[in-house]
Design a protein around this motif. Structure first.
Motif, PDB file in Angstrom:
ATOM      1  N   HIS B  21       0.820  -1.210   0.000  1.00 60.42           N
ATOM      2  CA  HIS B  21       0.000   0.000   0.000  1.00 60.42           C
ATOM      3  C   HIS B  21       0.854   1.260   0.000  1.00 60.42           C
ATOM      4  O   HIS B  21       0.350   2.352  -0.199  1.00 60.42           O
ATOM      5  CB  HIS B  21      -0.921   0.013   1.221  1.00 60.42           C
ATOM      6  CG  HIS B  21      -1.952  -1.073   1.183  1.00 60.42           C
ATOM      7  ND1 HIS B  21      -2.918  -1.218   2.139  1.00 60.42           N
ATOM      8  CD2 HIS B  21      -2.172  -2.070   0.300  1.00 60.42           C
ATOM      9  CE1 HIS B  21      -3.696  -2.251   1.858  1.00 60.42           C
ATOM     10  NE2 HIS B  21      -3.248  -2.791   0.743  1.00 60.42           N
ATOM     11  N   ASP B  57      -5.215  -7.877 -15.788  1.00 61.45           N
ATOM     12  CA  ASP B  57      -5.472  -6.461 -15.496  1.00 61.45           C
ATOM     13  C   ASP B  57      -6.527  -6.295 -14.408  1.00 61.45           C
ATOM     14  O   ASP B  57      -6.474  -5.371 -13.600  1.00 61.45           O
ATOM     15  CB  ASP B  57      -5.959  -5.736 -16.751  1.00 61.45           C
ATOM     16  CG  ASP B  57      -4.934  -5.750 -17.876  1.00 61.45           C
ATOM     17  OD1 ASP B  57      -3.946  -6.487 -17.762  1.00 61.45           O
ATOM     18  OD2 ASP B  57      -5.139  -5.020 -18.857  1.00 61.45           O
ATOM     19  N   GLY B  58      -7.506  -7.225 -14.407  1.00 62.85           N
ATOM     20  CA  GLY B  58      -8.608  -7.122 -13.464  1.00 62.85           C
ATOM     21  C   GLY B  58      -8.166  -7.254 -12.019  1.00 62.85           C
ATOM     22  O   GLY B  58      -8.813  -6.741 -11.111  1.00 62.85           O
ATOM     23  N   GLY B  61      -7.048  -3.891 -11.269  1.00 58.57           N
ATOM     24  CA  GLY B  61      -8.033  -2.864 -11.576  1.00 58.57           C
ATOM     25  C   GLY B  61      -7.435  -1.757 -12.428  1.00 58.57           C
ATOM     26  O   GLY B  61      -7.960  -0.652 -12.480  1.00 58.57           O
ATOM     27  N   GLU B  62      -6.317  -2.050 -13.082  1.00 61.83           N
ATOM     28  CA  GLU B  62      -5.681  -1.083 -13.989  1.00 61.83           C
ATOM     29  C   GLU B  62      -5.751  -1.683 -15.390  1.00 61.83           C
ATOM     30  O   GLU B  62      -5.124  -2.702 -15.657  1.00 61.83           O
ATOM     31  CB  GLU B  62      -4.221  -0.836 -13.598  1.00 61.83           C
ATOM     32  CG  GLU B  62      -4.048  -0.236 -12.221  1.00 61.83           C
ATOM     33  CD  GLU B  62      -2.578   0.030 -11.881  1.00 61.83           C
ATOM     34  OE1 GLU B  62      -1.784   0.314 -12.792  1.00 61.83           O
ATOM     35  OE2 GLU B  62      -2.235  -0.076 -10.695  1.00 61.83           O
ATOM     36  N   ASN B  63      -6.530  -1.068 -16.258  1.00 64.04           N
ATOM     37  CA  ASN B  63      -6.705  -1.602 -17.603  1.00 64.04           C
ATOM     38  C   ASN B  63      -5.543  -1.154 -18.489  1.00 64.04           C
ATOM     39  O   ASN B  63      -5.166   0.016 -18.482  1.00 64.04           O
ATOM     40  CB  ASN B  63      -8.039  -1.107 -18.166  1.00 64.04           C
ATOM     41  CG  ASN B  63      -8.499  -1.931 -19.349  1.00 64.04           C
ATOM     42  OD1 ASN B  63      -7.865  -2.927 -19.691  1.00 64.04           O
ATOM     43  ND2 ASN B  63      -9.572  -1.526 -19.972  1.00 64.04           N
ATOM     44  N   ASN B 122     -11.703  -8.131  -3.844  1.00 62.71           N
ATOM     45  CA  ASN B 122     -12.269  -9.485  -3.842  1.00 62.71           C
ATOM     46  C   ASN B 122     -11.512 -10.346  -4.866  1.00 62.71           C
ATOM     47  O   ASN B 122     -11.979 -10.551  -5.982  1.00 62.71           O
ATOM     48  CB  ASN B 122     -13.758  -9.393  -4.183  1.00 62.71           C
ATOM     49  CG  ASN B 122     -14.437 -10.741  -4.118  1.00 62.71           C
ATOM     50  OD1 ASN B 122     -13.811 -11.761  -3.831  1.00 62.71           O
ATOM     51  ND2 ASN B 122     -15.720 -10.744  -4.418  1.00 62.71           N
ATOM     52  N   PRO B 124     -10.725 -13.702  -5.178  1.00 65.20           N
ATOM     53  CA  PRO B 124     -11.268 -14.923  -5.799  1.00 65.20           C
ATOM     54  C   PRO B 124     -12.286 -14.641  -6.904  1.00 65.20           C
ATOM     55  O   PRO B 124     -12.335 -15.352  -7.913  1.00 65.20           O
ATOM     56  CB  PRO B 124     -11.907 -15.658  -4.620  1.00 65.20           C
ATOM     57  CG  PRO B 124     -11.135 -15.192  -3.431  1.00 65.20           C
ATOM     58  CD  PRO B 124     -10.838 -13.747  -3.712  1.00 65.20           C
ATOM     59  N   ALA B 125     -13.112 -13.613  -6.732  1.00 65.55           N
ATOM     60  CA  ALA B 125     -14.100 -13.297  -7.766  1.00 65.55           C
ATOM     61  C   ALA B 125     -13.407 -12.838  -9.048  1.00 65.55           C
ATOM     62  O   ALA B 125     -13.848 -13.162 -10.157  1.00 65.55           O
ATOM     63  CB  ALA B 125     -15.063 -12.230  -7.269  1.00 65.55           C
ATOM     64  N   ASN B 128     -12.208 -15.840 -10.794  1.00 67.48           N
ATOM     65  CA  ASN B 128     -13.285 -16.546 -11.508  1.00 67.48           C
ATOM     66  C   ASN B 128     -13.425 -15.994 -12.935  1.00 67.48           C
ATOM     67  O   ASN B 128     -13.725 -16.730 -13.872  1.00 67.48           O
ATOM     68  CB  ASN B 128     -14.601 -16.406 -10.735  1.00 67.48           C
ATOM     69  CG  ASN B 128     -15.787 -16.986 -11.493  1.00 67.48           C
ATOM     70  OD1 ASN B 128     -16.677 -16.259 -11.903  1.00 67.48           O
ATOM     71  ND2 ASN B 128     -15.789 -18.303 -11.697  1.00 67.48           N
ATOM     72  N   PRO B 133     -16.129 -17.920 -20.122  1.00 70.57           N
ATOM     73  CA  PRO B 133     -17.435 -17.402 -19.698  1.00 70.57           C
ATOM     74  C   PRO B 133     -18.607 -18.193 -20.274  1.00 70.57           C
ATOM     75  O   PRO B 133     -19.737 -18.036 -19.821  1.00 70.57           O
ATOM     76  CB  PRO B 133     -17.437 -15.971 -20.235  1.00 70.57           C
ATOM     77  CG  PRO B 133     -16.533 -16.014 -21.412  1.00 70.57           C
ATOM     78  CD  PRO B 133     -15.459 -17.025 -21.075  1.00 70.57           C
ATOM     79  N   ARG B 137     -17.485 -20.655 -16.349  1.00 70.39           N
ATOM     80  CA  ARG B 137     -17.411 -19.652 -15.293  1.00 70.39           C
ATOM     81  C   ARG B 137     -18.568 -19.762 -14.302  1.00 70.39           C
ATOM     82  O   ARG B 137     -18.418 -19.447 -13.117  1.00 70.39           O
ATOM     83  CB  ARG B 137     -17.348 -18.255 -15.910  1.00 70.39           C
ATOM     84  CG  ARG B 137     -16.846 -17.210 -14.940  1.00 70.39           C
ATOM     85  CD  ARG B 137     -16.963 -15.818 -15.503  1.00 70.39           C
ATOM     86  NE  ARG B 137     -15.997 -15.573 -16.571  1.00 70.39           N
ATOM     87  CZ  ARG B 137     -15.939 -14.426 -17.239  1.00 70.39           C
ATOM     88  NH1 ARG B 137     -16.796 -13.454 -16.976  1.00 70.39           N
ATOM     89  NH2 ARG B 137     -15.042 -14.267 -18.189  1.00 70.39           N
ATOM     90  N   LEU B 141     -15.723 -21.535 -10.708  1.00 66.75           N
ATOM     91  CA  LEU B 141     -14.323 -21.948 -10.784  1.00 66.75           C
ATOM     92  C   LEU B 141     -13.396 -20.767 -10.466  1.00 66.75           C
ATOM     93  O   LEU B 141     -13.618 -19.651 -10.928  1.00 66.75           O
ATOM     94  CB  LEU B 141     -14.043 -22.461 -12.207  1.00 66.75           C
ATOM     95  CG  LEU B 141     -12.795 -23.309 -12.455  1.00 66.75           C
ATOM     96  CD1 LEU B 141     -12.802 -24.548 -11.581  1.00 66.75           C
ATOM     97  CD2 LEU B 141     -12.722 -23.683 -13.933  1.00 66.75           C
ATOM     98  N   SER B 142     -12.386 -21.024  -9.658  1.00 64.24           N
ATOM     99  CA  SER B 142     -11.370 -20.018  -9.351  1.00 64.24           C
ATOM    100  C   SER B 142     -10.022 -20.723  -9.419  1.00 64.24           C
ATOM    101  O   SER B 142      -9.959 -21.934  -9.645  1.00 64.24           O
ATOM    102  CB  SER B 142     -11.580 -19.425  -7.960  1.00 64.24           C
ATOM    103  OG  SER B 142     -11.237 -20.385  -6.979  1.00 64.24           O
ATOM    104  N   ILE B 144      -8.168 -21.399  -7.000  1.00 59.50           N
ATOM    105  CA  ILE B 144      -8.078 -22.351  -5.883  1.00 59.50           C
ATOM    106  C   ILE B 144      -8.778 -23.658  -6.241  1.00 59.50           C
ATOM    107  O   ILE B 144      -8.212 -24.751  -6.094  1.00 59.50           O
ATOM    108  CB  ILE B 144      -8.683 -21.752  -4.602  1.00 59.50           C
ATOM    109  CG1 ILE B 144      -7.908 -20.505  -4.180  1.00 59.50           C
ATOM    110  CG2 ILE B 144      -8.686 -22.775  -3.474  1.00 59.50           C
ATOM    111  CD1 ILE B 144      -8.603 -19.694  -3.097  1.00 59.50           C
TER     112      ILE B 144
END
Lengths: 161, 390
Positions: B21, B57-58, B61-63, B122, B124-125, B128, B133, B137, B141-142, B144
């Motif tokens: 951080h 990227d997700g 959170g930086e595209n 979040n 794990p999401a 996924n 898709p 999806r 599924l993740s 883990i």
């Protein structure tokens, strides 16, 4: 004008809130559109690779091993072998509520396995359920009454349940 | 035919791997690259090529993060590119740099692997969302559960048990106590691993990697530059191989089952062949890219340590521990820190530090030969790299 020097008091690291919740519509494509359509008819269909003769389930427009287009469609059976599984045991936002089983199943007549929920197991004792699933029990397809053209239109359950 | 240009790693720079951080993405990148250049003893002016990798990227959170992180790695005014192959992203960036050097588009390159996943609230999401898709999806599924599906298969086929994997975890955590860059530095015991929270059967919290951030950078050079009186790590073998995305296509497949890790098997065969080695067990150090304990043991047969069904016995015999050879993951491996977009490059960087005898407290004495693996996608992208001191 104030000047900053290296021995300034440190400031706490700043965090800026954000979100990334764009909407999408995924184009299922030629093969999957027919696959899901046939789920509506209560049939699980695969596509045949003319080279390796595998029946690919779920259906695909080409075989990525032989790199040729699939040709014919084949209906596969509604019973199969549980190839592997996991029992989701911890809750994560956006993922299914635990405990729940997902597994890969090769249906009779198919050359490949497909992933879906395995429902109907007693999961009060996760270790006991896992021991039962490690024996690779026969499973069968159960279609939901309401189908919407998604993989969740069906699920697996143990054939002897 | 022209002789293949010999290449070497001449510098390594790494940030500590944890939730960062305190720094922006470009700040972390510039710290690692500055450290790598300092380690190599060269100024940025001497660099011709900059390659970089950044995880999905997700997660950050930086595209299209390449716009900001490549300039932070020194790309301004230079040939640069971003590569992305999931977990193998970092090593893919290094291979891209090696390819450009081998083709003589330059003499010195910087390769960086970047991870920023703690910015995801979040994780794990987001993981996924990396899966198909259309067909998969919806099952939740993740990464883990993807790992857990393999672990259960290894129990069915080869008799692995959670106890065996807990031993693997304990060894990795013990090694990580020597690594100041590691995120987990507590030497968890096998019993503590087995008592940790069940995530997706049979994977428990301490079988899995933590959420780590950070940047790894290496400086690569052609032989003429590398040999200017510095400790270098020579690249003696490297190969990449890819498998199908479809995990369901790999059960009882003639070429290899899902858990045979065919892509790593083939990459290793080529890389060891280039280096003239029969097995990675000949190495002093092996850094295995495995975010889960079972995944480390899944690599044993591809690395020619043993037959697949003998992996559990190999663990029980203490294979890979500090006082043996090879030492597996002297850094602690991805279980102690797994900055996804950097991890595969970290494995290479750690091997380079070892053969350059620059690994500090985690230095394996007299290490001269090291093997690093990379693993990404749906366990489908694999790499194997062989480094030597001379």
């Amino acid at each position: 004008m104030a000047e900053l020097t290296a021995d300034q008091e440190p400031v706490p690291p700043l965090t800026i809130a954000g979100h990334w919740d764009f909407r999408y519509q995924y184009f299922a494509g030629d093969a999957a559109s027919r696959f899901f359509h046939e789920l509506g008819n209560g049939r699980i269909m695969g596509t045949l690779c003319p080279q390796c003769q595998r029946v690919l389930v779920p259906a695909r427009g080409f075989c990525d091993a032989c790199y040729v287009s699939t040709t014919d469609w084949r209906q596969v059976g509604d019973r199969g072998r549980l190839e592997t599984f996991t029992i989701l045991a911890s809750r994560f936002p956006g993922l299914p509520d635990p405990p729940v089983v997902i597994g890969y199943v090769t249906l009779a007549g198919a050359s490949t396995a497909l992933l879906n929920f395995v429902l109907g197991l007693d999961l009060t004792d996760v270790e006991a359920a896992a021991t039962r699933l490690l024996a690779q029990p026969a499973v069968e397809v159960r279609f939901r009454d309401q189908r919407e053209g998604r993989i969740t239109d069906f699920f697996f359950q143990l054939a002897d349940a | 035919m022209c002789p293949v240009r010999e290449l070497a790693i001449i510098g390594v720079g790494q940030t500590a791997y944890r939730r960062r951080h305190d720094c922006s993405t470009p700040e972390l990148v510039s710290q690692a690259v500055t450290a790598a250049l300092h380690d190599a003893g060269i100024p940025m002016q001497d660099v011709d090529i900059v390659t970089g990798g950044f995880a999905p990227d997700g997660l950050a959170g930086e595209n299209c993060p390449d716009k900001r992180f490549l300039p932070a790695a020194g790309a301004v005014g230079r040939w640069s590119m971003r590569v992305n192959t999931g977990g193998t992203t970092g090593i893919a960036a290094a291979y891209a740099a090696m390819d450009l050097l081998a083709a003589r588009y330059g003499d010195i390159a910087v390769a960086v692997g970047v991870e920023r996943m703690a910015q995801a609230v979040n994780v794990p999401a987001v993981f996924n969302s990396i899966f198909d898709p259309v067909y998969e999806r919806d099952t939740g599924l993740s990464t883990i559960s993807m790992g857990a599906l393999r672990a259960a298969r290894m129990m069915m086929k080869w008799g692995y048990t959670p106890q065996v994997w807990a031993e693997v975890a304990a060894r990795n955590y013990a090694h990580a106590t020597r690594n100041p860059l590691a995120q987990i530095t507590r030497p968890y015991t096998a019993d503590e691993v087995l008592a940790s929270r069940l995530l997706a059967w049979p994977i428990r919290q301490l079988d899995a990697c933590p959420i780590s951030e950070g940047v790894c950078a290496v400086v690569l050079a052609g032989a003429e530059v590398a040999q200017r009186g510095r400790a270098v790590a020579w690249v003696r073998g490297r190969a990449s191989c890819t498998d199908t995305y479809n995990m369901g296509d790999r059960f009882d497949r003639a070429d290899g089952d899902l858990v045979d890790l065919l892509s790593l098997h083939r990459a290793t065969e080529k890389a060891l062949g280039q280096a003239g080695l029969p097995s990675a067990a000949e190495a002093d150090v092996v850094e295995i890219h495995a975010p889960f304990t079972h995944a480390e043991t899944m690599a044993y047969a591809p690395l020619r340590f043993c037959a697949a069904e003998d992996g559990a016995d190999l663990v029980r015999a203490g294979f890979g521990r500090w006082d043996s050879r090879p030492v597996i993951n002297p850094s602690g491996g991805p279980q102690a820190a797994n900055p996804v977009g950097a991890t595969a490059l970290v494995r290479l960087a750690e091997c380079a530090l070892q053969v350059r005898r620059a690994a500090g407290e985690r230095q394996v004495p007299d290490a001269a030969l090291a093997v690093a693996t990379g693993q990404g996608g749906a366990s489908q992208f694999s790499t194997c790299t062989v480094l030597t001191a001379a």
